[in-house]
Design a protein around this motif. Structure first.
Motif, PDB file in Angstrom:
ATOM      1  N   PHE A 195       0.799  -1.222   0.000  1.00 34.64           N
ATOM      2  CA  PHE A 195       0.000   0.000   0.000  1.00 34.64           C
ATOM      3  C   PHE A 195       0.835   1.277   0.000  1.00 34.64           C
ATOM      4  CE2 PHE A 195      -3.069  -3.049   1.970  1.00 34.64           C
ATOM      5  CZ  PHE A 195      -3.972  -3.043   0.932  1.00 34.64           C
ATOM      6  N   GLY A 196       2.055   1.206  -0.482  1.00 43.47           N
ATOM      7  CA  GLY A 196       2.821   2.426  -0.647  1.00 43.47           C
ATOM      8  C   GLY A 196       3.899   2.640   0.398  1.00 43.47           C
ATOM      9  N   GLN A 197       4.358   3.913   0.486  1.00 43.08           N
ATOM     10  CA  GLN A 197       5.530   4.245   1.276  1.00 43.08           C
ATOM     11  C   GLN A 197       5.368   3.924   2.755  1.00 43.08           C
ATOM     12  OE1 GLN A 197       8.485   5.044   0.296  1.00 43.08           O
ATOM     13  NE2 GLN A 197       9.282   5.283   2.372  1.00 43.08           N
ATOM     14  N   GLU A 198       4.202   4.214   3.334  1.00 51.27           N
ATOM     15  CA  GLU A 198       4.029   3.923   4.762  1.00 51.27           C
ATOM     16  C   GLU A 198       4.073   2.423   5.032  1.00 51.27           C
ATOM     17  OE1 GLU A 198       1.347   6.066   7.325  1.00 51.27           O
ATOM     18  OE2 GLU A 198       1.041   7.594   5.777  1.00 51.27           O
ATOM     19  N   SER A 199       3.556   1.637   4.112  1.00 48.64           N
ATOM     20  CA  SER A 199       3.643   0.179   4.258  1.00 48.64           C
ATOM     21  C   SER A 199       5.098  -0.266   4.217  1.00 48.64           C
ATOM     22  CB  SER A 199       2.853  -0.508   3.139  1.00 48.64           C
ATOM     23  OG  SER A 199       1.476  -0.274   3.277  1.00 48.64           O
ATOM     24  N   GLU A 200       5.858   0.301   3.295  1.00 43.32           N
ATOM     25  CA  GLU A 200       7.279  -0.034   3.190  1.00 43.32           C
ATOM     26  C   GLU A 200       8.011   0.342   4.470  1.00 43.32           C
ATOM     27  OE1 GLU A 200      10.697  -1.466   1.164  1.00 43.32           O
ATOM     28  OE2 GLU A 200       8.635  -1.444   0.408  1.00 43.32           O
ATOM     29  N   GLN A 201       7.736   1.531   5.001  1.00 41.96           N
ATOM     30  CA  GLN A 201       8.389   1.975   6.237  1.00 41.96           C
ATOM     31  C   GLN A 201       8.027   1.071   7.409  1.00 41.96           C
ATOM     32  OE1 GLN A 201       9.377   6.697   6.083  1.00 41.96           O
ATOM     33  NE2 GLN A 201       7.421   6.151   6.952  1.00 41.96           N
ATOM     34  N   ALA A 202       6.761   0.693   7.490  1.00 44.16           N
ATOM     35  CA  ALA A 202       6.324  -0.178   8.585  1.00 44.16           C
ATOM     36  C   ALA A 202       7.003  -1.545   8.495  1.00 44.16           C
ATOM     37  CB  ALA A 202       4.803  -0.335   8.557  1.00 44.16           C
ATOM     38  N   ALA A 203       7.146  -2.064   7.278  1.00 45.69           N
ATOM     39  CA  ALA A 203       7.821  -3.355   7.097  1.00 45.69           C
ATOM     40  C   ALA A 203       9.276  -3.264   7.543  1.00 45.69           C
ATOM     41  CB  ALA A 203       7.734  -3.784   5.636  1.00 45.69           C
ATOM     42  N   ARG A 208      -2.283   7.842   6.073  1.00 44.61           N
ATOM     43  CA  ARG A 208      -2.660   9.098   6.725  1.00 44.61           C
ATOM     44  C   ARG A 208      -1.677   9.448   7.843  1.00 44.61           C
ATOM     45  NH1 ARG A 208      -5.287   9.198   2.820  1.00 44.61           N
ATOM     46  NH2 ARG A 208      -7.505   9.671   2.541  1.00 44.61           N
ATOM     47  N   GLY A 209      -0.456   8.971   7.729  1.00 44.84           N
ATOM     48  CA  GLY A 209       0.562   9.302   8.719  1.00 44.84           C
ATOM     49  C   GLY A 209       0.615   8.376   9.916  1.00 44.84           C
ATOM     50  N   GLU A 210      -0.209   7.329   9.937  1.00 49.67           N
ATOM     51  CA  GLU A 210      -0.219   6.412  11.079  1.00 49.67           C
ATOM     52  C   GLU A 210       1.102   5.637  11.196  1.00 49.67           C
ATOM     53  OE1 GLU A 210      -2.457   6.021  13.368  1.00 49.67           O
ATOM     54  OE2 GLU A 210      -4.425   6.569  12.597  1.00 49.67           O
ATOM     55  N   PHE A 211       1.820   5.495  10.061  1.00 49.18           N
ATOM     56  CA  PHE A 211       3.094   4.787  10.068  1.00 49.18           C
ATOM     57  C   PHE A 211       4.229   5.701   9.610  1.00 49.18           C
ATOM     58  CE2 PHE A 211      -0.055   1.402   9.922  1.00 49.18           C
ATOM     59  CZ  PHE A 211       0.418   0.541  10.906  1.00 49.18           C
ATOM     60  N   ALA A 212       4.085   6.989   9.927  1.00 54.00           N
ATOM     61  CA  ALA A 212       5.192   7.922   9.726  1.00 54.00           C
ATOM     62  C   ALA A 212       6.308   7.574  10.708  1.00 54.00           C
ATOM     63  CB  ALA A 212       4.716   9.349   9.934  1.00 54.00           C
ATOM     64  N   GLN A 213       7.498   8.097  10.472  1.00 54.39           N
ATOM     65  CA  GLN A 213       8.655   7.681  11.268  1.00 54.39           C
ATOM     66  C   GLN A 213       8.460   7.925  12.763  1.00 54.39           C
ATOM     67  OE1 GLN A 213      12.860   8.242   9.933  1.00 54.39           O
ATOM     68  NE2 GLN A 213      13.003   9.576  11.732  1.00 54.39           N
ATOM     69  N   ASP A 214       7.905   9.082  13.145  1.00 53.18           N
ATOM     70  CA  ASP A 214       7.743   9.348  14.575  1.00 53.18           C
ATOM     71  C   ASP A 214       6.768   8.368  15.218  1.00 53.18           C
ATOM     72  OD1 ASP A 214       5.638  10.520  13.100  1.00 53.18           O
ATOM     73  OD2 ASP A 214       5.227  11.979  14.682  1.00 53.18           O
ATOM     74  N   LYS A 215       5.734   7.968  14.452  1.00 52.68           N
ATOM     75  CA  LYS A 215       4.780   6.990  14.980  1.00 52.68           C
ATOM     76  C   LYS A 215       5.432   5.609  15.105  1.00 52.68           C
ATOM     77  CE  LYS A 215       1.269   9.850  15.132  1.00 52.68           C
ATOM     78  NZ  LYS A 215       0.180   9.750  14.149  1.00 52.68           N
ATOM     79  N   LEU A 216       6.273   5.265  14.166  1.00 51.67           N
ATOM     80  CA  LEU A 216       6.966   3.977  14.220  1.00 51.67           C
ATOM     81  C   LEU A 216       7.926   3.920  15.400  1.00 51.67           C
ATOM     82  CD1 LEU A 216       7.676   3.526  10.413  1.00 51.67           C
ATOM     83  CD2 LEU A 216       6.065   2.197  11.784  1.00 51.67           C
TER      84      LEU A 216
END
Length: 253
Positions: free
Chosen positions: A133-141, A169-177
């Motif tokens: 699902f895009g960049q946030e999915s990649e960051q979360a992985a 919607r920013g739920e998996f932005a770096q600060d949230k991670l």
């Protein structure tokens, strides 16, 4: 295959031609591989959760697919796995942290499977990052893999899927991670960020994703229970039946 151009005179640098027999063998091997891959793709595409391991006649177990069984890594040190490395049943899960159905499975079905099968040594769960699902999915992985480097993957998994989240919607932005990692008990957050940004993280995620694509996975969650594909967050009963059928097959029943 015929050609309208006359054949060139052979030279010492020209590649050796395959014999007709070698060409036939090569064509047969490619055809067999194509059929095997197509069968798995079809299974992932059409599987509706039916978990019977028996043939249409219902009299004998279906033959086990050794190529699919071999996808289980069974690494005792794998931080992205739960359960005994020698468990008779391995469930591989291809999932995305932004997938709502993956979250549904994580919250409602997986805890029961852990209590009923993992804790009793019957089942091993092996996670595969499959961000779609895009960049946030990649960051979360990448973050999940980085948490695993400090033996906190499953705690991070619980944080990531702890509640429904809006996609991209920013739920998996770096600060949230980082906040999820802290809540998961990741001790060294500087190392966590360094690992998350590393080429090694990217390679690990890509390895999982390519494995899924080779199998024909196109959506999440997708599961492989020994050699039985299941697509989607099916009912707990579907997973129970598939696990019990796989355990019987592993025992030769």
């Amino acid at each position: 295959m015929s050609s309208s151009r006359p054949p060139s005179a052979p030279t010492s640098s020209a590649p050796a031609r395959r014999s007709p027999r070698s060409r036939r063998r090569l064509i047969a091997a490619i055809a067999a591989l194509t059929v095997a891959v197509a069968a798995v793709v079809l299974a992932f595409t059409l599987d509706g959760g039916s978990s019977s391991s028996r043939t249409a006649g219902g009299d004998a177990p279906a033959p086990r697919d050794s190529a699919l069984l071999a996808l289980a890594r069974r690494d005792a040190d794998d931080p992205l796995a739960l359960g005994r490395a020698d468990a008779p049943v391995v469930m591989i899960e291809y999932a995305d942290f932004q997938c709502p159905f993956c979250g549904l499975f994580a919250r409602e079905t997986q805890p029961e499977l852990i209590r009923r099968y993992v804790d009793k040594g019957i089942l091993r769960i092996e996670w595969r990052n499959f961000p779609v699902f895009g960049q946030e999915s990649e960051q979360a992985a990448r973050a999940a893999w980085a948490a695993g480097r400090q033996k906190r993957f499953w705690q991070f998994h619980e944080q990531g899927y702890g509640k429904p989240r809006e996609r991209n919607r920013g739920e998996f932005a770096q600060d949230k991670l980082v906040a999820m990692a802290r809540a998961a008990g990741v001790g060294d957050l500087d190392r966590f960020l360094e690992d998350m940004r590393s080429d090694q993280a990217g390679a690990a995620v890509q390895r999982d994703r390519e494995e899924g694509y080779r199998l024909g996975v196109v959506s999440t969650p997708a599961f492989l229970i020994n050699d039985k594909p299941i697509l989607g967050a099916q009912s707990a009963a579907t997973f129970r039946q598939a696990i019990e059928d796989a355990a019987k097959a592993a025992r030769g029943e």
